[in-house]
Design a protein around this motif. Structure first.
Motif, PDB file in Angstrom:
ATOM      1  N   ARG A 184       0.812  -1.209   0.000  1.00 49.11           N
ATOM      2  CA  ARG A 184       0.000   0.000   0.000  1.00 49.11           C
ATOM      3  C   ARG A 184       0.848   1.263   0.000  1.00 49.11           C
ATOM      4  NH1 ARG A 184      -3.259  -1.302   5.143  1.00 49.11           N
ATOM      5  NH2 ARG A 184      -2.930  -3.334   4.195  1.00 49.11           N
ATOM      6  N   PHE A 185       0.240   2.349  -0.431  1.00 49.22           N
ATOM      7  CA  PHE A 185       0.887   3.658  -0.370  1.00 49.22           C
ATOM      8  C   PHE A 185       0.749   4.181   1.050  1.00 49.22           C
ATOM      9  CE2 PHE A 185       0.670   8.316  -0.688  1.00 49.22           C
ATOM     10  CZ  PHE A 185       1.889   8.564  -1.298  1.00 49.22           C
ATOM     11  N   VAL A 186       1.847   4.601   1.640  1.00 48.28           N
ATOM     12  CA  VAL A 186       1.823   5.083   3.026  1.00 48.28           C
ATOM     13  C   VAL A 186       1.368   6.543   3.046  1.00 48.28           C
ATOM     14  CG1 VAL A 186       3.172   5.441   5.112  1.00 48.28           C
ATOM     15  CG2 VAL A 186       3.683   3.489   3.637  1.00 48.28           C
ATOM     16  N   LYS A 187       0.333   6.812   3.824  1.00 47.37           N
ATOM     17  CA  LYS A 187      -0.227   8.164   3.913  1.00 47.37           C
ATOM     18  C   LYS A 187       0.496   8.983   4.970  1.00 47.37           C
ATOM     19  CE  LYS A 187      -4.807   6.573   2.448  1.00 47.37           C
ATOM     20  NZ  LYS A 187      -6.239   6.443   2.831  1.00 47.37           N
ATOM     21  N   LEU A 188       0.481  10.291   4.783  1.00 48.64           N
ATOM     22  CA  LEU A 188       1.197  11.197   5.684  1.00 48.64           C
ATOM     23  C   LEU A 188       0.761  11.061   7.147  1.00 48.64           C
ATOM     24  CD1 LEU A 188       3.253  13.432   6.082  1.00 48.64           C
ATOM     25  CD2 LEU A 188       1.482  15.093   5.507  1.00 48.64           C
ATOM     26  N   PRO A 189      -0.549  10.964   7.453  1.00 47.82           N
ATOM     27  CA  PRO A 189      -0.930  10.799   8.873  1.00 47.82           C
ATOM     28  C   PRO A 189      -0.327   9.547   9.506  1.00 47.82           C
ATOM     29  CG  PRO A 189      -2.837  11.417   7.550  1.00 47.82           C
ATOM     30  CD  PRO A 189      -1.729  11.112   6.593  1.00 47.82           C
ATOM     31  N   ASN A 190      -0.211   8.480   8.719  1.00 45.28           N
ATOM     32  CA  ASN A 190       0.394   7.249   9.242  1.00 45.28           C
ATOM     33  C   ASN A 190       1.888   7.427   9.497  1.00 45.28           C
ATOM     34  OD1 ASN A 190      -2.092   6.056   9.013  1.00 45.28           O
ATOM     35  ND2 ASN A 190      -1.650   5.044   7.081  1.00 45.28           N
ATOM     36  N   ALA A 194       3.594   7.046  13.130  1.00 45.94           N
ATOM     37  CA  ALA A 194       4.669   6.060  13.308  1.00 45.94           C
ATOM     38  C   ALA A 194       5.770   6.583  14.217  1.00 45.94           C
ATOM     39  CB  ALA A 194       5.247   5.669  11.956  1.00 45.94           C
ATOM     40  N   LYS A 195       5.931   7.913  14.289  1.00 43.07           N
ATOM     41  CA  LYS A 195       6.982   8.498  15.122  1.00 43.07           C
ATOM     42  C   LYS A 195       6.727   8.283  16.611  1.00 43.07           C
ATOM     43  CE  LYS A 195       8.150  12.084  11.733  1.00 43.07           C
ATOM     44  NZ  LYS A 195       8.250  13.531  11.469  1.00 43.07           N
ATOM     45  N   LYS A 196       5.465   7.981  16.952  1.00 39.03           N
ATOM     46  CA  LYS A 196       5.110   7.797  18.359  1.00 39.03           C
ATOM     47  C   LYS A 196       5.072   6.324  18.760  1.00 39.03           C
ATOM     48  CE  LYS A 196       2.322  12.021  18.409  1.00 39.03           C
ATOM     49  NZ  LYS A 196       0.972  12.590  18.662  1.00 39.03           N
TER      50      LYS A 196
END
Length: 249
Positions: A184-190, A194-196
């Motif tokens: 899948r294409f990774v979306k910006l909110p994800n 992910a940083k948390k």
């Protein structure tokens, strides 16, 4: 039910690598790096299994230098729940990787271990097989379809003659082939989320694994440039060239 997915940071598949002037290695300075494509497929499959309710937790693990954390964050953005980074600047060979993954598996006790069938930098295609041997676990290589049912994973794998399906008791090791899925294409909110997500740092020493080199690279060189082909006017002329020029018959 837990899945452990191994991911590797490699030169992006769109980049054409060059050999260093001294012939010691390939030059990867200032080139784009990304997750190994086959590992990306493995992460996607784990996420799909979680979405289907077949597994409950996905742990991504990567071995390598500090920048391997970027690859793990990508895996977390795709849907992994947490990550383990075995940080080392050593040049890891497939057996080193298999031993380190075995040690991580001993800590995590996963039901399913997912890997890409090979890394596109060394094309070794050895780690999954070595890991299965070290764990004394069933293995399904070159997977193009996965199904989890009744405490087993059914792996449809690509073979020379077509496909075969094997039923493996868990825990099992599976290596992903190209046709298993399309990531899948990774979306910006994800990516931001992910940083948390938790990322644990370990070292080979923590895992009790010696990563001293067993193989010494003597020289790296560009492959010879292919010569232009020629057209022949008859089968007899073709045979003559194969026999006297190419010397293959």
């Amino acid at each position: 039910m837990k899945a452990l997915v191994a991911v590797k940071r490699v030169v992006d598949y769109n980049v054409k690598v060059r050999v260093k002037a001294d012939g010691s290695d390939v030059d990867i300075g200032n080139v784009k790096m990304s997750m190994n494509p086959f590992d990306e497929i493995a992460v996607e499959e784990a996420v799909r299994l979680k979405e289907a309710g077949k597994i409950t937790e996905i742990v991504a693990v990567s071995l390598g230098g500090k920048k391997s954390e970027e690859t793990l964050r990508t895996a977390l953005a795709m849907g992994a729940d947490r990550a383990v980074h075995v940080e080392t600047d050593a040049k890891l060979e497939p057996l080193h990787v298999a031993k380190l993954l075995k040690a991580v598996a001993a800590k995590e006790s996963p039901d399913l271990l997912l890997l890409g069938k090979q890394a596109i930098d060394d094309d070794a295609n050895q780690t999954a097989q070595m890991l299965a041997a070290l764990l004394n676990a069933p293995q399904g290589t070159f997977a193009c379809k996965l199904e989890m049912k009744d405490g087993e994973v059914w792996v449809t794998r690509e073979i020379d003659g077509g496909e075969e399906t094997v039923a493996l008791k868990l825990p099992a090791v599976v290596s992903a082939d190209l046709r298993l899925n399309e990531p899948r294409f990774v979306k910006l909110p994800n990516i931001m989320a992910a940083k948390k997500k938790p990322l644990e740092k370990l070292s080979p020493t923590d895992l009790g694994v010696d990563v001293a080199a067993n193989v010494k690279v003597l020289k790296v060189a560009e492959p010879k440039q292919r010569q232009a082909g020629v057209k022949v006017g008859s089968v007899a002329e073709l045979v003559e060239k194969l026999k006297n020029e190419a010397k293959v018959i």
